[in-house]
Write a protein that holds these residues in place. Structure first.
Motif, PDB file in Angstrom:
ATOM      1  N   ARG A   1      20.739  92.201  53.416  1.00  0.00           N
ATOM      2  CA  ARG A   1      21.295  91.234  54.360  1.00  0.00           C
ATOM      3  C   ARG A   1      21.478  89.875  53.698  1.00  0.00           C
ATOM      4  NH1 ARG A   1      22.137  95.071  56.784  1.00  0.00           N
ATOM      5  NH2 ARG A   1      21.519  95.703  58.886  1.00  0.00           N
TER       6      ARG A   1
ATOM      7  N   ASP B   1      19.120  86.562  59.503  1.00  0.00           N
ATOM      8  CA  ASP B   1      20.307  87.349  59.157  1.00  0.00           C
ATOM      9  C   ASP B   1      21.548  86.620  59.688  1.00  0.00           C
ATOM     10  OD1 ASP B   1      22.336  89.227  58.951  1.00  0.00           O
ATOM     11  OD2 ASP B   1      21.153  90.866  59.793  1.00  0.00           O
TER      12      ASP B   1
ATOM     13  N   ARG C   1      23.427  87.908  62.642  1.00  0.00           N
ATOM     14  CA  ARG C   1      22.808  87.933  63.969  1.00  0.00           C
ATOM     15  C   ARG C   1      22.518  86.536  64.503  1.00  0.00           C
ATOM     16  NH1 ARG C   1      18.202  92.470  64.100  1.00  0.00           N
ATOM     17  NH2 ARG C   1      18.294  91.814  66.289  1.00  0.00           N
TER      18      ARG C   1
ATOM     19  N   GLU D   1      22.476  85.475  68.271  1.00  0.00           N
ATOM     20  CA  GLU D   1      21.327  85.690  69.165  1.00  0.00           C
ATOM     21  C   GLU D   1      20.493  84.414  69.339  1.00  0.00           C
ATOM     22  OE1 GLU D   1      19.183  89.004  67.529  1.00  0.00           O
ATOM     23  OE2 GLU D   1      20.991  90.252  67.463  1.00  0.00           O
TER      24      GLU D   1
END
Lengths: 231, 231
Positions: B26, B122, B125, B128
């Protein structure tokens, strides 16, 4: 609670712009003679403090200052970078956010002729001036930015009054890049790009056939050559 | 006489950094949870005010803040751009000079594991999280900068601990560019570049032959591909 920035020593934060044009076979940069301390009398980049009531963004500050010096907002402007440090201004730790821009000479001719503290200077002769602060280094960075743009794009067309000939545009590219470009190859690259539009008009040229005239297409700023224009 | 900047409303001037690494397949970015007003509790970029006694340049500020959060100065850093405006910080008109940087995950593993307010996230992501200020836009600008670097250079190698395999480096490039790259073509491009040096050692690879291991050459940061690495 947390940080109250007013407890910290103030960092002087300004916005300066390196504005280039093309005139009489020369690349020129706009300079303003400083009226005030520090470095009164020296020529320096047009710039100033952020006006928190009038400027919503950094680009607004650059536009406002350039419009006050030239009478118009330049058709092309981009952020160049920030220059900061303890030693660059005698008043203390300072940061300038620098922009670099292009304008046709004719677009601000009347305004600039009406004032004495703002003038175009041949970039090839800046060594004859003692510039304010670190502005020589900022101008060098602006030239390097447009050297890259001249190799990979036709953005330098923003330095020319429309309509313009490809002979003039090629000359702007040559001055920015610092080398001679093949006439035929330059015309072919421009035609393949679609970034300029033929107006259908022609202008008399010194020798032989008249020159086709062009204007900028709406895609100009986004167009990028894969191979650089010198190859 | 002239301007006294203390007569003007203060512009909050900070330095923030977008620091990327590669870990467990990642691409990750370093964020710090804000302890103080405004936006206490939100994750934001590591940054802070200029310390006029300790920082001689803007890069010094970036180095100092990143070293305080990671324990080390990152091996690659460059100025990304400045983000300013009336609306980006509830305390008032503010400017941040943003840097973007790369570091091997292992270089700061011990330091980051020892604190709770600093973590790798990450980048795929980040939606979020509710990030502080305009830091999502600044991270996007950092990703775009390294997407270009991944297409035209091997600078992304700074995200890997030496020695590293070309399989890992290719994966970093793929994450930055957002597309799969041919293994054979990538190896050929690296070998032609001379920007990486074979250590002579090998590491076991999942299937088949062991992988050759590489380190960065001193020319790495200056090397630029003529054709982008995806072609």
């Amino acid at each position: 609670a947390g940080y109250d920035p007013r407890e910290f020593p103030i960092v002087l934060t300004t916005v300066d712009s390196v504005l280039f044009t093309y005139h009489e076979d020369r690349l020129k940069v706009l300079l303003v003679q400083r009226a005030n301390h520090p470095q009164a009398g020296r020529w320096a980049l047009p710039g100033g403090y952020i006006d928190q009531d009038r400027d919503a963004t950094l680009e607004d500050t650059a536009h406002r200052v350039l419009a006050s010096k030239t009478g118009v907002v330049p058709p092309y402007i981009e952020q160049l970078g920030s220059f900061g440090g303890a030693g660059r201004d005698p008043r203390g730790w300072s940061v300038t956010i620098a922009y670099t821009a292009l304008i046709p000479f004719q677009a601000c001719l009347t305004h600039i002729e009406s004032v004495t503290d703002t003038q175009w200077f041949d970039v090839a002769r800046l060594n004859e001036l003692e510039l304010g602060f670190d502005h020589e280094a900022i101008i060098d960075a602006g030239r390097e930015r447009f050297r890259q743009k001249a190799l990979y794009s036709l953005v330098p067309a923003h330095a020319l009054q429309e309509p313009f000939s490809l002979a003039d545009l090629r000359r702007v590219h040559e001055l920015l890049i610092g080398m001679t470009l093949s006439r035929k190859s330059f015309i072919r690259r421009v035609e393949e790009s679609g970034a300029l539009i033929e107006t259908g008009d022609e202008a008399p040229s010194g020798r032989g056939r008249p020159s086709k005239l062009y204007r900028r297409s709406p895609h100009l700023d986004d167009y990028r050559f894969i191979r650089n224009i010198g190859k």
